[in-house]
Scaffold this active site. Sequence first.
Site, PDB file in Angstrom:
ATOM      1  N   ASP A 341       0.833  -1.204   0.000  1.00  0.00           N
ATOM      2  CA  ASP A 341       0.000   0.000   0.000  1.00  0.00           C
ATOM      3  C   ASP A 341       0.863   1.247   0.000  1.00  0.00           C
ATOM      4  O   ASP A 341       1.524   1.569   0.969  1.00  0.00           O
ATOM      5  CB  ASP A 341      -0.974  -0.053   1.160  1.00  0.00           C
ATOM      6  CG  ASP A 341      -2.005  -1.134   0.916  1.00  0.00           C
ATOM      7  OD1 ASP A 341      -2.889  -0.912   0.085  1.00  0.00           O
ATOM      8  OD2 ASP A 341      -1.885  -2.210   1.500  1.00  0.00           O
ATOM      9  N   THR A 342       0.811   1.928  -1.121  1.00  0.00           N
ATOM     10  CA  THR A 342       1.757   2.983  -1.476  1.00  0.00           C
ATOM     11  C   THR A 342       1.038   3.956  -2.406  1.00  0.00           C
ATOM     12  O   THR A 342       0.020   3.601  -2.990  1.00  0.00           O
ATOM     13  CB  THR A 342       2.959   2.341  -2.214  1.00  0.00           C
ATOM     14  OG1 THR A 342       3.594   1.405  -1.355  1.00  0.00           O
ATOM     15  CG2 THR A 342       3.972   3.372  -2.670  1.00  0.00           C
ATOM     16  N   VAL A 343       1.580   5.155  -2.557  1.00  0.00           N
ATOM     17  CA  VAL A 343       1.089   6.069  -3.582  1.00  0.00           C
ATOM     18  C   VAL A 343       2.263   6.553  -4.409  1.00  0.00           C
ATOM     19  O   VAL A 343       3.373   6.733  -3.898  1.00  0.00           O
ATOM     20  CB  VAL A 343       0.343   7.286  -2.986  1.00  0.00           C
ATOM     21  CG1 VAL A 343      -0.909   6.839  -2.250  1.00  0.00           C
ATOM     22  CG2 VAL A 343       1.240   8.110  -2.069  1.00  0.00           C
TER      23      VAL A 343
END
Length: 530
Positions: A341-343
């Site tokens: 979970d990353t942007v």
Amino acid sequence: MRVTRPLARGEHGMVATPHYLASVASLDVLRDGGSAVDAAICAAAVLGVVLPHMTGIGGDAFWLVHARGAERPVAIDGSGPSGAAVDLSCFAGEAAIPLRGPRAALTIPGAVDSWAIAHRRWGRLPLARLLDPAIAYARNGAPVCDDLAQWIVDRAALLCDDSGSSSLFFAAGAPLPAGSRLEQRALGDTLDAIARFGPRHFYDATAASIVGYLDARGGMLRTADFAQYRAFEVEPISVRYRDCIAWQAPPPSQGIAGLMILSFLGGIDLARAGDDSADYYHALIQAIKWAFRKRDAHLTDPRFHAIPIADLLDPARARAERDLWLADPSIVQASPPSGGDTVFIATADREGNAVGLVQSLYFDFGAAVLDPESGVLLQNRGSYFSLDPTHPNVLAPGKRSASTLMSGMLYRGGAPYLVHGTQGGEVQPQTNASLVTRVVDFGMDVQRAIEARRVLYGRSWEDSAKQLLVESDVGDDVPAALRARGHPAELAVWPSPRMGTAQAIRLKGRWSAFHEGGADPRGEGIALGF
């Protein structure tokens, strides 16, 4: 192939982020005369409010920044080390570091100090202007998006184990539904303090609240760990791919794995194989396995382990081993489970500057520990450390863990050509390679390259077993052809978020008079230009 949204074009600026509210706020910064760095900071702050399960100021960041006229990008390492008192004895008798909870929050969040470095060098607008949209969304409330609502339901038991997390993501004992209002007043106040007093306020003042909350629950970080932390500039690493130079941040970023995949593929005529063919996917899968084996043998904090970067990226290395790996699909590489979970944020301004910024809490909701006084949700990056004393990524005081985060740029003809990146842990090197090959080898625009079908080899999102997923709607004969070669291919329905949510900008140059931006239909983002 039909795309879900049009390619975005803009002459004076472009942004691409995984949430529409962040893209709009970031574009407004460019319209107001802000730089690409200003726009990226604004987007990162908003994303920490509207996608709190994916990113936030309690996590890490890596940057690649192209400054107008430069021949190479500048890299910033915003990953945080473990606390000075955190060592193997803290987990004596345990098989692994806990994935969640206060004892998983054992590294310093580095993102905010990375903002400080970038803003000091390339920022134009005041930090208060850049953080204002995020402060407003935090204090007044932002809509709970569909993805966040589903993750709250999926992690309900985990979030309820922490009073700070449960008080934010639940109302009257029920998970916040999509379309409801998520108010984060404490986080808004913390962002406002950073805007008024500067990024170091987070490490010198906000840290006291965070450490107090952790300490009461068995955490191991101390205020001195925060006070001593500094993000820093590092030398980027690169390989040649076709007529381009591909750049990544160096270890502990796993960007080196993405470069190794391209190095492997550089000796194969992918254009002749054809996009969406079994030959293309076979080559990509074997390149991924090869790169991951080498990554897993070395990736960690280079201050603690000598990583042979030049040897790993030497084209001769790939050339010597390529045929063996292409001939044997039965070779497997079982990497440890990792978060996803990353942007990723891509920005470009009217002066020719560009940014690729990747920021994360590691797993969804990070450690799932939220300090209610500051509103900061803490990352669990430290859970990626090994407890095996012989492993290169073994836990040690003041050490940065191997990181799944990576941010990519391509230069062509001495000028920046493509900014690209994605969310997704183990997915990141794979999706980045897929995107690059679709643009460079097959001539796709960035939106088509992002939407093109992908593969996922290995583990991600806490998977317990390795796997090979191929998105549906690939060529009719592709899954059967891959299985016939010995690949255990399974179908994942397109568009699958498990394949990452990518963003990219192809910068204007002799190939186009306009910046071209794309965002992933596997997420909730959008590219916008003007």
